[in-house]
Motif scaffolding. Structure first.
Motif, short mmCIF file in Angstrom:
data_model
loop_
_atom_site.label_atom_id
_atom_site.label_comp_id
_atom_site.label_asym_id
_atom_site.label_seq_id
_atom_site.Cartn_x
_atom_site.Cartn_y
_atom_site.Cartn_z
N ALA A 36 4.06 -13.73 0.19
CA ALA A 36 3.43 -12.80 -0.75
C ALA A 36 2.07 -12.34 -0.24
O ALA A 36 1.73 -11.15 -0.31
CB ALA A 36 3.29 -13.47 -2.12
N TYR A 37 1.29 -13.28 0.30
CA TYR A 37 -0.01 -12.91 0.86
C TYR A 37 0.16 -11.99 2.07
O TYR A 37 -0.59 -11.00 2.23
CB TYR A 37 -0.80 -14.15 1.25
N LEU A 38 1.12 -12.27 2.94
CA LEU A 38 1.36 -11.42 4.10
C LEU A 38 1.76 -10.01 3.67
O LEU A 38 1.31 -9.01 4.25
CB LEU A 38 2.46 -12.02 4.98
N LEU A 39 2.59 -9.93 2.64
CA LEU A 39 3.02 -8.62 2.12
C LEU A 39 1.84 -7.87 1.52
O LEU A 39 1.68 -6.66 1.75
CB LEU A 39 4.11 -8.83 1.07
N ALA A 40 0.99 -8.58 0.77
CA ALA A 40 -0.18 -7.93 0.16
C ALA A 40 -1.14 -7.43 1.23
O ALA A 40 -1.63 -6.29 1.16
CB ALA A 40 -0.89 -8.92 -0.77
N LEU A 41 -1.43 -8.26 2.23
CA LEU A 41 -2.38 -7.88 3.27
C LEU A 41 -1.83 -6.74 4.12
O LEU A 41 -2.53 -5.75 4.37
CB LEU A 41 -2.71 -9.08 4.15
N SER A 42 -0.58 -6.85 4.56
CA SER A 42 -0.01 -5.81 5.42
C SER A 42 0.16 -4.50 4.67
O SER A 42 -0.09 -3.41 5.21
CB SER A 42 1.33 -6.27 5.99
N GLY A 43 0.58 -4.57 3.40
CA GLY A 43 0.78 -3.36 2.61
C GLY A 43 -0.51 -2.59 2.39
O GLY A 43 -0.56 -1.37 2.57
N ASN A 44 -1.57 -3.30 2.01
CA ASN A 44 -2.84 -2.62 1.74
C ASN A 44 -3.52 -2.13 3.01
O ASN A 44 -4.15 -1.08 3.02
CB ASN A 44 -3.76 -3.55 0.95
N VAL A 45 -3.39 -2.89 4.10
CA VAL A 45 -3.93 -2.43 5.38
C VAL A 45 -3.20 -1.17 5.83
O VAL A 45 -3.81 -0.23 6.36
CB VAL A 45 -3.82 -3.53 6.45
N THR A 46 -1.89 -1.12 5.61
CA THR A 46 -1.11 0.08 5.96
C THR A 46 -1.58 1.29 5.17
O THR A 46 -1.76 2.38 5.72
CB THR A 46 0.39 -0.17 5.72
N LEU A 73 -7.16 -6.06 -1.28
CA LEU A 73 -7.40 -6.92 -0.12
C LEU A 73 -8.42 -8.00 -0.45
O LEU A 73 -8.23 -9.18 -0.12
CB LEU A 73 -7.89 -6.08 1.06
N GLY A 74 -9.49 -7.59 -1.10
CA GLY A 74 -10.52 -8.55 -1.48
C GLY A 74 -10.00 -9.60 -2.44
O GLY A 74 -10.31 -10.80 -2.32
N MET A 75 -9.18 -9.17 -3.41
CA MET A 75 -8.62 -10.12 -4.38
C MET A 75 -7.70 -11.13 -3.69
O MET A 75 -7.74 -12.33 -3.99
CB MET A 75 -7.85 -9.35 -5.46
N SER A 76 -6.89 -10.64 -2.72
CA SER A 76 -5.99 -11.54 -2.00
C SER A 76 -6.77 -12.53 -1.14
O SER A 76 -6.48 -13.73 -1.14
CB SER A 76 -5.04 -10.73 -1.11
N LEU A 77 -7.75 -12.03 -0.41
CA LEU A 77 -8.51 -12.89 0.49
C LEU A 77 -9.38 -13.89 -0.27
O LEU A 77 -9.74 -14.93 0.28
CB LEU A 77 -9.39 -12.03 1.41
N SER A 78 -9.71 -13.60 -1.53
CA SER A 78 -10.54 -14.51 -2.32
C SER A 78 -9.79 -15.78 -2.69
O SER A 78 -10.38 -16.86 -2.78
CB SER A 78 -11.02 -13.81 -3.60
N THR A 79 -8.50 -15.66 -2.94
CA THR A 79 -7.71 -16.82 -3.36
C THR A 79 -6.92 -17.45 -2.23
O THR A 79 -6.52 -18.62 -2.32
CB THR A 79 -6.72 -16.43 -4.48
#
Length: 315
Positions: A36-46, A73-79
């Motif tokens: 889920a984190y990989l999907l969130a990070l890759s999706g928002n970076v894209t 991205l910030g919300m994902s990286l915070s947790t």
């Protein structure tokens, strides 16, 4: 493992936990959370990469979408650090100073998400209700100022909370309810008089998320009124179609927020796992789903992804 802190000179240590009673499957739960984190990070970076490189997307609507992607991205990286550390390494201790920093960023990005969604609703309101003045009202300068105002408001309302928390004494068993630090979760462990912080936390939620949701609703009432005044059915559908993506991300953010509030208020008899899962959904669902919504629903984003990554397929 528990830690007691009854010394004024020692920095408290808090104990994180993921899913109590399910510790034996934490290593397996690590896999879906990691994905889920990989999907969130890759999706928002894209999304950010496509908007940054495609000159046709350099418009206020997509600038606000960039702000949303940065917020996610910030919300994902915070947790992410503590969540994966607890599930994978069983590293559950966190110093108070690190805990305050984490909760500051979690709540800042949460309020920032609400603010950006309101800004995006304003963008849709101007585009549909005042289309002839859209480019003169939402200039690049105005868009940047709106984004800066959203950021400063979020930082300003959250900053006092960790500053107040660090002056409190913690003399109970310092076991938190989640695999990350949240304001109310830390606050309930304090043995100092924390009424000011508690009342302040309630007030800022009402003044930010509460007011934002009310203004978003108002903007769509005005949008719907303007759309119903359009004679052509095709034009009405076209106008409403430009709002579908934003409506989806608004629901993705506010429905879990309401769900967490309802479970906290009326679900005290429920298993702690339910409360923990609702908090995880509330913080992880928007970063995962928002890029998917805009990639699927917005043709310009789809075309940008295809062009950027050289995909050969017919949209």
């Amino acid at each position: 493992m528990v830690v007691w802190n009854n010394s004024d000179t020692m920095e408290p240590t808090f104990i994180l936990r993921a899913f109590p009673g399910l510790e034996y499957v934490h290593s397996w739960l690590f896999i879906p959370f990691c994905l889920a984190y990989l999907l969130a990070l890759s999706g928002n970076v894209t999304i950010l990469s496509v908007i940054g490189t495609e000159s046709s997307l350099h418009q206020p609507m997509y600038y606000f979408l960039s702000m949303l992607a940065l917020t996610d991205l910030g919300m994902s990286l915070s947790t992410l650090p503590t969540m994966l550390a607890v599930l994978c390494l069983d590293a559950r201790e966190i110093r108070a100073s690190a805990c305050y920093v984490q909760l500051f960023f979690i709540h800042t990005f949460t309020f920032l998400e609400s603010s950006v969604l309101l800004a995006m609703a304003f963008d849709r309101f101007v585009a549909i209700c005042h289309p002839l003045h859209y480019t003169t009202i939402l200039t690049n300068s105005v868009t940047g100022k709106i984004g800066l105002a959203c950021l400063l408001r979020s930082l300003g309302v959250v900053l006092p909370t960790p500053l107040l928390l660090r002056h409190y004494r913690y003399c109970h068993v310092n076991v938190l309810s989640h695999a990350f630090c949240l304001h109310q979760d830390v606050l309930k462990l304090s043995c100092s008089d924390a009424r000011i912080n508690s009342v302040y936390g309630l007030c800022i939620i009402i003044a930010t998320v509460g007011m934002d949701s009310a203004f978003i609703l108002l903007s769509y009432v005005l949008i719907l009124k303007a759309v119903l005044g359009i004679a052509s059915r095709e034009e009405r559908l076209k106008a409403l179609n430009t709002c579908v993506s934003h409506i989806c991300v608004v629901l993705i953010f506010f429905v879990p927020v309401i769900g967490v509030s309802m479970v906290h208020r009326f679900g005290k008899h429920l298993s702690p796992v339910v409360h923990i899962l609702m908090a995880d959904i509330y913080l992880l669902l928007p970063p995962v789903l928002n890029p998917i919504v805009y990639s699927v629903r917005t043709k310009q984003i789809r075309l940008g992804i295809v062009h950027k990554f050289g995909l050969r397929r017919r949209l």
